[in-house]
Enzyme design. Structure first.
Site, mmCIF file in Angstrom:
data_model
loop_
_atom_site.group_PDB
_atom_site.id
_atom_site.type_symbol
_atom_site.label_atom_id
_atom_site.label_comp_id
_atom_site.label_asym_id
_atom_site.label_seq_id
_atom_site.Cartn_x
_atom_site.Cartn_y
_atom_site.Cartn_z
ATOM 1 N N ASP A 31 -3.958 12.070 12.144
ATOM 2 C CA ASP A 31 -4.643 11.370 11.048
ATOM 3 C C ASP A 31 -5.091 10.025 11.599
ATOM 4 O O ASP A 31 -4.276 9.125 11.813
ATOM 5 C CB ASP A 31 -3.671 11.185 9.880
ATOM 6 C CG ASP A 31 -4.385 10.637 8.657
ATOM 7 O OD1 ASP A 31 -5.593 10.360 8.748
ATOM 8 O OD2 ASP A 31 -3.733 10.488 7.613
ATOM 9 N N LYS A 77 9.344 0.051 4.453
ATOM 10 C CA LYS A 77 8.691 1.344 4.228
ATOM 11 C C LYS A 77 9.714 2.339 3.738
ATOM 12 O O LYS A 77 10.757 2.515 4.378
ATOM 13 C CB LYS A 77 8.136 1.831 5.574
ATOM 14 C CG LYS A 77 6.718 2.336 5.501
ATOM 15 C CD LYS A 77 6.285 2.835 6.856
ATOM 16 C CE LYS A 77 4.882 2.402 7.169
ATOM 17 N NZ LYS A 77 4.226 3.191 8.176
ATOM 18 N N GLY A 80 0.832 -1.196 0.000
ATOM 19 C CA GLY A 80 0.000 0.000 0.000
ATOM 20 C C GLY A 80 0.863 1.240 0.000
ATOM 21 O O GLY A 80 2.086 1.168 0.172
ATOM 22 N N SER A 81 0.239 2.358 -0.218
ATOM 23 C CA SER A 81 0.982 3.611 -0.156
ATOM 24 C C SER A 81 0.026 4.708 0.243
ATOM 25 O O SER A 81 -1.200 4.559 0.128
ATOM 26 C CB SER A 81 1.628 3.929 -1.490
ATOM 27 O OG SER A 81 0.626 4.053 -2.460
ATOM 28 N N GLY A 82 0.614 5.795 0.710
ATOM 29 C CA GLY A 82 -0.204 6.940 1.089
ATOM 30 C C GLY A 82 0.335 8.163 0.390
ATOM 31 O O GLY A 82 0.802 8.087 -0.741
ATOM 32 N N TYR A 83 0.306 9.268 1.069
ATOM 33 C CA TYR A 83 0.734 10.532 0.505
ATOM 34 C C TYR A 83 2.253 10.559 0.311
ATOM 35 O O TYR A 83 2.764 11.096 -0.657
ATOM 36 C CB TYR A 83 0.293 11.643 1.451
ATOM 37 C CG TYR A 83 0.454 13.024 0.904
ATOM 38 C CD1 TYR A 83 -0.336 13.467 -0.150
ATOM 39 C CD2 TYR A 83 1.386 13.891 1.457
ATOM 40 C CE1 TYR A 83 -0.181 14.749 -0.656
ATOM 41 C CE2 TYR A 83 1.535 15.167 0.971
ATOM 42 C CZ TYR A 83 0.755 15.596 -0.085
ATOM 43 O OH TYR A 83 0.905 16.854 -0.574
ATOM 44 N N LYS A 133 4.644 7.655 1.653
ATOM 45 C CA LYS A 133 5.433 6.432 1.695
ATOM 46 C C LYS A 133 4.821 5.314 0.855
ATOM 47 O O LYS A 133 3.622 5.319 0.614
ATOM 48 C CB LYS A 133 5.519 5.938 3.151
ATOM 49 C CG LYS A 133 6.269 6.882 4.049
ATOM 50 C CD LYS A 133 6.002 6.600 5.515
ATOM 51 C CE LYS A 133 4.951 7.475 6.100
ATOM 52 N NZ LYS A 133 4.370 7.060 7.342
ATOM 53 N N ALA A 134 5.687 4.376 0.463
ATOM 54 C CA ALA A 134 5.213 3.148 -0.177
ATOM 55 C C ALA A 134 5.644 1.997 0.720
ATOM 56 O O ALA A 134 6.726 2.042 1.324
ATOM 57 C CB ALA A 134 5.807 2.995 -1.551
ATOM 58 N N VAL A 135 4.795 0.987 0.836
ATOM 59 C CA VAL A 135 5.074 -0.112 1.754
ATOM 60 C C VAL A 135 5.030 -1.436 0.996
ATOM 61 O O VAL A 135 4.109 -1.682 0.215
ATOM 62 C CB VAL A 135 4.053 -0.125 2.919
ATOM 63 C CG1 VAL A 135 4.424 -1.196 3.933
ATOM 64 C CG2 VAL A 135 3.998 1.237 3.589
HETATM 65 N N1 LIG Z 1 3.525 -2.678 8.553
HETATM 66 C C1 LIG Z 1 2.577 -2.695 7.619
HETATM 67 N N2 LIG Z 1 2.008 -3.861 7.257
HETATM 68 C C2 LIG Z 1 1.045 -3.867 6.314
HETATM 69 N N3 LIG Z 1 0.607 -2.794 5.663
HETATM 70 C C3 LIG Z 1 1.137 -1.613 5.976
HETATM 71 C C4 LIG Z 1 2.140 -1.490 6.971
HETATM 72 N N4 LIG Z 1 2.463 -0.193 7.082
HETATM 73 C C5 LIG Z 1 1.693 0.468 6.205
HETATM 74 N N5 LIG Z 1 0.897 -0.374 5.527
HETATM 75 C C6 LIG Z 1 -0.065 -0.010 4.478
HETATM 76 O O1 LIG Z 1 0.546 0.939 3.635
HETATM 77 C C7 LIG Z 1 -0.242 2.127 3.576
HETATM 78 C C8 LIG Z 1 0.669 3.345 3.516
HETATM 79 O O2 LIG Z 1 1.487 3.428 4.657
HETATM 80 P P1 LIG Z 1 1.588 4.758 5.515
HETATM 81 O O3 LIG Z 1 0.213 5.077 6.062
HETATM 82 O O4 LIG Z 1 2.665 4.635 6.510
HETATM 83 O O5 LIG Z 1 1.985 5.786 4.382
HETATM 84 P P2 LIG Z 1 1.725 7.364 4.335
HETATM 85 O O6 LIG Z 1 2.364 7.878 3.086
HETATM 86 O O7 LIG Z 1 2.130 7.973 5.636
HETATM 87 O O8 LIG Z 1 0.175 7.378 4.222
HETATM 88 P P3 LIG Z 1 -0.846 8.547 4.592
HETATM 89 O O9 LIG Z 1 -1.045 9.322 3.337
HETATM 90 O O10 LIG Z 1 -2.053 7.780 5.013
HETATM 91 O O11 LIG Z 1 -0.227 9.337 5.708
HETATM 92 C C9 LIG Z 1 -1.138 2.086 4.807
HETATM 93 O O12 LIG Z 1 -2.365 2.700 4.561
HETATM 94 C C10 LIG Z 1 -1.289 0.609 5.110
HETATM 95 O O13 LIG Z 1 -2.443 0.103 4.465
#
Ligand SMILES: Nc1ncnc2c1ncn2[C@@H]1O[C@H](COP(=O)(O)OP(=O)(O)OP(=O)(O)O)[C@@H](O)[C@H]1O
Length: 545
Positions: free
Chosen positions: A332, A220, A199-202, A204-206
């Site tokens: 958040d 991450k 998954g990914s958000g704004y 990070k990519a995971v």
């Molecule tokens: N340890 C993990 N195990 C499984 N999935 C994860 C894990 N960490 C994150 N994810 C998935 O990856 C997605 C993105 O991670 P994260 O929320 O840390 O990124 P972000 O860029 O900070 O996102 P946001 O825009 O929500 O702040 C999460 O919504 C979650 O579904």
């Protein structure tokens, strides 16, 4: 015909699920549409997906980490952007500085409220003192080492040496342990296998990956094709500095994971800083792996599992309210910030966590949510308890209302309704909320939620030892197995009650599996045609009319 039969069979389940889904969607739509400062999260971009593919190849060792294509495109687009050293560019450096300062503050902060005599706090304080700088583990070491250089750099035009340049080896060797646990480093992720995008958000990519084909972890890193990087590069035209800015979110998250140790906070296993062709010290956090929280799926699971999630959440919020860093709020709070690990809820996204309590003047301490506002007392220039209250109300609006009351044992409903109402009105704080949820657990775990009405049916069931029924399955809700009716019960009496309430049920088989509360899993069956001997198993067969 088959379709009609299927529809009829599933009607109850569908109606229940549809009801939940509708309520969930209508309720969350309002909430999700309004999250101050996080509106951009709803967007997605095809370029992100292209990057995952590129990045997956890089993680599996095909090539060195490169700046993503979309960033290169953005740089090309940004030729007209302000030059390095301009005031506009200084603005970016200021943002980096602010994030740096925030991380260092968390890193250096002493245990909050020490000297209160609270043994838990004293223990926390000792633990923190044990891991003060000088300890081997320090995700911001790379930054701290350059702090002096950074101060000198304030008036310099070039940002290129903002971060310390270090070889991978430096960090692999300094990595040792945190709180007595050995940490993973770059060498651990050299040969990862089974890499899958999670998954990914704004920012990070995971990815999920296997280490030594045994331990599964989450990796991450900054998403080069994500909105954060892309917007920054478009605005400032400096991929290196934009990367630094974004990577502080990961460094902050790692720092908080180390500072805040709790079963409902994802574990940090280690990290790796690696130079890439274009960018120095790209950071990858290695953490415990979870599975993303799917609210729709949760609405279809048993009340016991949903209650577990609410209890995990409340235990987490209780810890955050009294954490060694002070009262921590999750700015958040959407469900996607949490994952499930073996049924337990854990928070994964800590980059938006904050310990700052909002400043106020006596008249303007208002906590705003889409559906309602709360006025809080202003004490010594800060909104009193705002961090705890914000967390609690978010827990109510995103979790409790959907997960706690539905299909709960009827005798627990009044207490559960009270929990939902009291948190929705912020009548209770987190301490009282935790107390009440632990009370629900006590009542459930010890069978005090059961009514006596099933006693009369016991004589209608024949007890057959060393026997099991392999077939004669039927589907029921909320079964722990999709093609059979596998439910959790406290006692034989409860199992009889369940069998009596299902028209198809003619027998049930006890398994040796238990749920997290210690309840036993029982298979309910439509008949006994496949009854056969099975050492150690016990079957109950309906004999009454
Ligand atoms: N340890 C993990 N195990 C499984 N999935 C994860 C894990 N960490 C994150 N994810 C998935 O990856 C997605 C993105 O991670 P994260 O929320 O840390 O990124 P972000 O860029 O900070 O996102 P946001 O825009 O929500 O702040 C999460 O919504 C979650 O579904």
């Amino acid at each position: 015909m088959l379709l009609i039969k299927l529809i009829t069979m599933k009607r109850r389940r569908i109606v229940v699920a549809a009801g939940f889904c509708l309520a969930f969607f209508l309720g969350t739509l309002m909430n999700l549409l309004y999250i101050p400062g996080f509106e951009h999260h709803q967007n997605h971009d095809h370029r992100v997906h292209r990057y995952y593919h590129e990045k997956q190849q890089r993680i599996t060792g095909d090539s060195q980490l490169q700046v993503g294509e979309s960033v290169t495109e953005a740089v090309a687009e940004s030729n007209s952007k302000p030059a390095v050293g301009s005031r506009h560019h200084q603005d970016l450096l200021l943002q980096i500085r602010e994030r740096f300062d925030e991380v260092v503050r968390y890193r250096q902060r002493q245990a909050h409220g020490s000297g209160t005599g609270d043994p838990v706090r004293q223990l926390e304080r000792r633990r923190l003192m044990d891991s003060e700088p000088g300890d081997n583990w320090d995700p911001v070491k790379v930054i701290e080492r350059t702090d002096n250089r950074q101060t000198r750099f304030q008036n310099r035009p070039s940002p290129s040496i903002y971060m310390h340049t270090a070889s991978r080896k430096d960090f692999t060797m300094t990595l040792s342990s945190v709180n007595g646990t050995r940490m993973l480093g770059c060498s651990s992720i050299d040969n990862v296998t089974n890499v899958q995008y999670l998954g990914s958000g704004y920012t990070k990519a995971v990815y999920k990956a296997s280490l030594n084909n045994s331990l599964s972890v989450a990796l991450k890193s900054v998403d080069f094709g994500g909105h954060d990087m892309e917007n920054c590069v478009k605005k400032y035209g400096s991929p290196g500095d934009c990367y630094r800015l974004a990577s502080f979110k990961i460094v902050k998250e790692m720092t908080l994971m180390e500072r805040l140790q709790h079963p409902n906070i994802l574990k940090l296993y280690g990290y790796c800083y690696q130079d890439s062709n274009d960018i120095q010290d790209t950071v990858t956090a290695i953490t415990e792996l979870g599975s993303p929280l799917e609210m729709i799926q949760l609405l279809q699971t048993s009340w016991e599992e949903r209650f577990r999630i609410c209890l995990s959440l409340v235990r987490l919020l209780h810890y955050l309210a009294h954490s060694p860093l002070g009262s921590v709020t999750l700015l958040d709070f959407r469900p996607r910030q949490f994952v499930l690990v073996a049924g337990e809820l854990k928070v994964t996204d800590l980059d938006d966590a904050s310990t700052e309590e909002a400043p106020c003047s006596p008249s303007d301490c208002v906590m705003e949510f889409p559906a309602r506002n709360f006025t809080l007392p202003c004490s010594r220039g800060r909104c009193l308890g705002i961090n705890e209250k914000r967390n609690l109300y978010n827990a109510y609006r995103f979790f409790f209302t959907y997960l706690l009351p539905h299909s709960a044992p009827p005798t627990l409903r009044p207490l559960l309704d009270k929990i939902v109402n009291s948190t929705g009105e912020l009548i209770w704080g987190i301490d009282e909320t935790l107390l009440q949820l632990e009370k629900v657990l006590h009542l459930y775990r010890n069978g005090f939620y059961l009514q006596n009405s099933t006693q009369t049916h016991i004589r209608d069931y024949k007890h057959v030892v060393d026997a099991s029924i392999h077939e004669e399955n039927y589907r029921c809700w909320p079964s722990y197995q999709h093609d059979g009716c596998l439910l959790s019960v406290f006692s034989i009496t409860e199992a009889i009650g369940v069998c009596e309430s299902h028209a198809q049920c003619q027998a049930f088989v006890l398994t040796n599996q238990t749920t997290w509360t210690g309840h036993q899993l029982v298979f309910f069956k439509t008949g006994t045609a496949s009854l056969s001997s099975a050492k150690g198993r016990v079957t109950y067969v309906r004999v009454g009319s």
